[in-house]
Write a protein that holds these residues in place. Structure first.
Motif, mmCIF file in Angstrom:
data_model
loop_
_atom_site.group_PDB
_atom_site.id
_atom_site.type_symbol
_atom_site.label_atom_id
_atom_site.label_comp_id
_atom_site.label_asym_id
_atom_site.label_seq_id
_atom_site.Cartn_x
_atom_site.Cartn_y
_atom_site.Cartn_z
ATOM 1 N N GLY A 14 0.820 -1.214 0.000
ATOM 2 C CA GLY A 14 0.000 0.000 0.000
ATOM 3 C C GLY A 14 0.849 1.257 0.000
ATOM 4 O O GLY A 14 0.530 2.246 -0.679
ATOM 5 N N ILE A 15 1.940 1.236 0.764
ATOM 6 C CA ILE A 15 2.856 2.382 0.788
ATOM 7 C C ILE A 15 3.491 2.585 -0.586
ATOM 8 O O ILE A 15 3.612 3.719 -1.081
ATOM 9 C CB ILE A 15 3.935 2.169 1.870
ATOM 10 N N ALA A 16 3.903 1.473 -1.218
ATOM 11 C CA ALA A 16 4.487 1.564 -2.561
ATOM 12 C C ALA A 16 3.482 2.118 -3.566
ATOM 13 O O ALA A 16 3.833 2.910 -4.451
ATOM 14 C CB ALA A 16 4.984 0.197 -2.998
ATOM 15 N N ALA A 17 2.223 1.711 -3.425
ATOM 16 C CA ALA A 17 1.186 2.224 -4.320
ATOM 17 C C ALA A 17 0.976 3.718 -4.100
ATOM 18 O O ALA A 17 0.719 4.474 -5.041
ATOM 19 C CB ALA A 17 -0.116 1.461 -4.107
ATOM 20 N N GLY A 18 1.100 4.147 -2.837
ATOM 21 C CA GLY A 18 0.997 5.575 -2.542
ATOM 22 C C GLY A 18 2.097 6.363 -3.225
ATOM 23 O O GLY A 18 1.855 7.460 -3.765
ATOM 24 N N TRP A 19 3.315 5.793 -3.227
ATOM 25 C CA TRP A 19 4.414 6.436 -3.952
ATOM 26 C C TRP A 19 4.094 6.532 -5.432
ATOM 27 O O TRP A 19 4.355 7.566 -6.071
ATOM 28 C CB TRP A 19 5.700 5.632 -3.753
ATOM 29 N N ALA A 20 3.525 5.486 -5.980
ATOM 30 C CA ALA A 20 3.199 5.475 -7.406
ATOM 31 C C ALA A 20 2.166 6.537 -7.751
ATOM 32 O O ALA A 20 2.283 7.236 -8.764
ATOM 33 C CB ALA A 20 2.695 4.091 -7.803
ATOM 34 N N TYR B 123 1.649 9.241 -6.147
ATOM 35 C CA TYR B 123 2.320 10.540 -6.003
ATOM 36 C C TYR B 123 3.119 10.877 -7.255
ATOM 37 O O TYR B 123 3.077 11.994 -7.771
ATOM 38 C CB TYR B 123 3.228 10.516 -4.769
ATOM 39 N N VAL B 124 3.857 9.886 -7.759
ATOM 40 C CA VAL B 124 4.663 10.106 -8.955
ATOM 41 C C VAL B 124 3.782 10.421 -10.164
ATOM 42 O O VAL B 124 4.124 11.274 -11.001
ATOM 43 C CB VAL B 124 5.537 8.869 -9.238
ATOM 44 N N CYS B 125 2.632 9.746 -10.252
ATOM 45 C CA CYS B 125 1.719 9.941 -11.387
ATOM 46 C C CYS B 125 0.782 11.134 -11.185
ATOM 47 O O CYS B 125 -0.061 11.399 -12.047
ATOM 48 C CB CYS B 125 0.888 8.680 -11.609
ATOM 49 N N HIS B 126 0.904 11.785 -10.021
ATOM 50 C CA HIS B 126 0.038 12.925 -9.702
ATOM 51 C C HIS B 126 -1.435 12.528 -9.725
ATOM 52 O O HIS B 126 -2.287 13.197 -10.320
ATOM 53 C CB HIS B 126 0.274 14.088 -10.668
ATOM 54 N N ILE C 130 2.187 0.967 -9.628
ATOM 55 C CA ILE C 130 3.644 1.008 -9.499
ATOM 56 C C ILE C 130 4.308 0.911 -10.875
ATOM 57 O O ILE C 130 5.262 1.637 -11.165
ATOM 58 C CB ILE C 130 4.127 -0.119 -8.572
ATOM 59 N N THR C 131 3.799 0.022 -11.729
ATOM 60 C CA THR C 131 4.369 -0.111 -13.069
ATOM 61 C C THR C 131 4.179 1.167 -13.874
ATOM 62 O O THR C 131 5.083 1.617 -14.588
ATOM 63 C CB THR C 131 3.720 -1.296 -13.807
ATOM 64 N N SER C 132 3.007 1.765 -13.758
ATOM 65 C CA SER C 132 2.754 3.021 -14.468
ATOM 66 C C SER C 132 3.671 4.121 -13.962
ATOM 67 O O SER C 132 4.137 4.973 -14.732
ATOM 68 C CB SER C 132 1.290 3.429 -14.295
ATOM 69 N N ALA C 133 3.947 4.111 -12.667
ATOM 70 C CA ALA C 133 4.845 5.122 -12.097
ATOM 71 C C ALA C 133 6.256 4.980 -12.651
ATOM 72 O O ALA C 133 6.960 5.981 -12.830
ATOM 73 C CB ALA C 133 4.861 5.003 -10.575
ATOM 74 N N THR C 134 6.679 3.753 -12.937
ATOM 75 C CA THR C 134 8.022 3.587 -13.507
ATOM 76 C C THR C 134 8.105 4.171 -14.917
ATOM 77 O O THR C 134 9.171 4.664 -15.318
ATOM 78 C CB THR C 134 8.417 2.094 -13.550
ATOM 79 N N ILE C 135 6.991 4.125 -15.637
ATOM 80 C CA ILE C 135 6.980 4.748 -16.974
ATOM 81 C C ILE C 135 7.152 6.249 -16.840
ATOM 82 O O ILE C 135 7.928 6.880 -17.573
ATOM 83 C CB ILE C 135 5.673 4.416 -17.713
ATOM 84 N N VAL C 136 6.429 6.838 -15.877
ATOM 85 C CA VAL C 136 6.525 8.281 -15.657
ATOM 86 C C VAL C 136 7.910 8.662 -15.154
ATOM 87 O O VAL C 136 8.506 9.650 -15.594
ATOM 88 C CB VAL C 136 5.440 8.732 -14.657
ATOM 89 N N GLN C 137 8.426 7.857 -14.230
ATOM 90 C CA GLN C 137 9.680 8.198 -13.567
ATOM 91 C C GLN C 137 10.911 7.904 -14.412
ATOM 92 O O GLN C 137 11.864 8.682 -14.436
ATOM 93 C CB GLN C 137 9.782 7.421 -12.247
ATOM 94 N N PHE C 138 10.883 6.755 -15.139
ATOM 95 C CA PHE C 138 12.081 6.315 -15.842
ATOM 96 C C PHE C 138 11.926 6.246 -17.364
ATOM 97 O O PHE C 138 12.900 5.992 -18.069
ATOM 98 C CB PHE C 138 12.519 4.939 -15.321
#
Length: 483
Positions: free
Chosen positions: A199-205, A207-210, A284-292
């Motif tokens: 859940g914490i990791a999903a929260g990070w995701a 946040y990254v995806c706004h 989380i996977t979508s956040a990696t696209i945004v982040q990396f």
């Protein structure tokens, strides 16, 4: 409900080839798992790297985020129904899968489905343990920078990974070889803990995806017939993750105190937790696209890419706990039962667990794990192979035996479950005919609908063939059970 079917003669001498203490029915006084124990076991198993990658990969093949949720919901609903029904015999009689399967396949014929199930369990154990080894390797590298600079390699693996694997294998052994009650206690804490960290990791995701809005705005790249064929294939692939558990769920349900507890526990632990966990992996996977700039499926690679020591420690520890959680309850325990069923004089539960650890090395998981594009192929093969066993078990227990088993006869080479020299050809024929039908269509690339729905068709077709072949024997069985 928990009373065993009685025999005319209670002075049975069980054949030592078919019986030992670990395969004996669990008495009602020792069935102390409640719904919460069952739920936490499933909570711990649902959060694993293969499930994470399979869910995250759905977007990569063209599905929208919302369609991914429909796929996950459909797959887990079908699984939950199959497991509810297949778990009932374990809860009622306190018997493991490797004993129950003798009712349909015979004492010798049962070795075929038991062997197939054991192979799948050992394979999944090895893959999950390798994921945990990668996480441990990342943790040690973060704490000790010099760790990553060892140049020596053996068998295609760095010396660091071999050492990490040794430590993870030993950790599995410590937990699994202390019996099912140690497993239950471990799952009591592991399942909820993994969910919290995910859940914490999903929260990070998010946040990254706004926010989640951009994620659900992504359109589907599949339309028409192609969409429905891939939808069915995706559902089958997700089922493939748990197809082996649909077969051997009695290994867990035999310790549950009531049918109500196993139903509620599985309802909370399997579909509900999975539906909560799946969006997390997608986020989380979508956040990696945004982040990396590109999708990263392997969560260990995400930790390495972010390069934060504290995050690596927490995330890596969570991956290790998740792997331990799914392995000890979902892979090592059923595989150990399968081995001691095939070799009751040589193995008990502890020896069987150790043998699973040893055989897991032979899977060479690094050759498979580092190629995530193979996930769906492997999952579909597993789903199609194990589906006939599930269908035959359900048909035998509900339509042929009418939920009544003569337990003593499951431990001897005679009686109503013996068949021809220990082989019940109706079950073996049903399984082989179904597998031929399923794999013929896959090998020659015909009947796309069958390929995409192999698990559902396999369960239905094998159950139907088995019921037809046993139709005349059904009335005779009723008479025998009344005696």
């Amino acid at each position: 409900m928990n009373q065993l079917a009685s025999s005319r003669n209670d002075n049975f001498e069980y054949d030592p080839v078919l019986y030992n203490a670990d395969l004996a029915p669990v008495p009602a006084s020792r069935r102390d798992w409640n719904w919460f124990n069952m739920a936490t076991v499933w909570m711990g198993m649902v959060h694993n790297v293969v499930a994470y990658e399979a869910a995250a990969g759905l977007m990569a093949i063209g599905f929208s985020a919302l369609q991914c949720l429909y796929i996950i919901g459909s797959a887990y609903f079908a699984l939950c129904v199959a497991m509810w029904f297949n778990a009932r015999s374990g809860t009622r009689y306190g018997l493991p899968f490797c004993v129950l399967i003798r009712s349909s396949f015979g004492p010798r014929g049962a070795m075929i489905p038991i062997g197939l199930r054991a192979i799948c369990a050992i394979f999944w154990f090895s893959v999950q343990a390798y994921a945990a080894s990668q996480a441990l390797n990342a943790i040690i590298s973060a704490l000790w920078p010099g760790w990553a600079h060892f140049e020596y390699a053996i068998g295609g693996q760095s010396i660091q990974m071999w050492l990490a694997m040794c430590m993870i294998w030993v950790l599995h052994g410590v937990i699994s070889t202390h019996g099912v009650h140690r497993i239950r206690n471990f799952e009591l804490y592991a399942g909820p803990l993994v969910m919290i960290v995910a859940g914490i990791a999903a929260g990070w995701a998010i946040y990254v995806c706004h926010g989640v809005g951009p994620l659900f705005d992504q359109p589907s790249h599949l339309q028409g017939t192609a969409f429905w064929l891939k939808f069915g294939a995706a559902v089958t692939s997700i089922i493939g993750i748990w197809a082996s558990y649909a077969v051997n769920i009695p290994d867990l349900s035999r310790f549950v105190r009531s049918q109500r507890d196993q139903v509620i526990g599985q309802a909370i632990g399997l579909p509900l937790t999975a539906i909560l966990f799946t969006p997390m992996s997608i986020f989380i996977t979508s956040a990696t696209i945004v982040q990396f700039g590109y999708p990263i499926w392997n969560p260990v690679d995400i930790l390495v890419k972010i390069d934060n020591t504290l995050l690596t420690l927490v995330g890596g520890a969570t991956i290790i706990i998740a792997a331990l959680s799914v392995n000890v309850a979902g892979n090592i325990m059923p595989a150990a039962y399968d081995l001691l069923s095939m070799f009751p004089r040589q193995f008990d539960f502890n020896r069987g667990s150790k043998m699973v650890l040893f055989l897991g090395i032979g899977v060479v998981p690094w050759l498979w794990f580092d190629h995530p594009e193979n996930i769906y192929t492997v999952l579909n093969i597993i789903a199609g192979t194990l589906a006939p066993i599930t269908g035959i078990m359900l048909a035998d227990y509900y339509f042929i035996r009418h939920q009544k088993l003569h337990v003593n006869w499951l431990y001897v080479f005679s009686g109503p479950y013996y068949g021809c020299h220990g082989w019940r050809m109706s079950a073996i024929s049903s399984m082989l005919l179904t597998l031929f039908f399923l794999y013929f269509s896959q090998i020659f690339h015909i009947f796309s609908f069958i390929n995409s729905m192999s698990w559902f068709i396999g369960v239905f077709l094998s159950g139907l063939i088995y019921s037809i072949l046993n139709y005349k024997k059904n009335n005779m069985n009723k008479v025998f059970m009344k005696r």
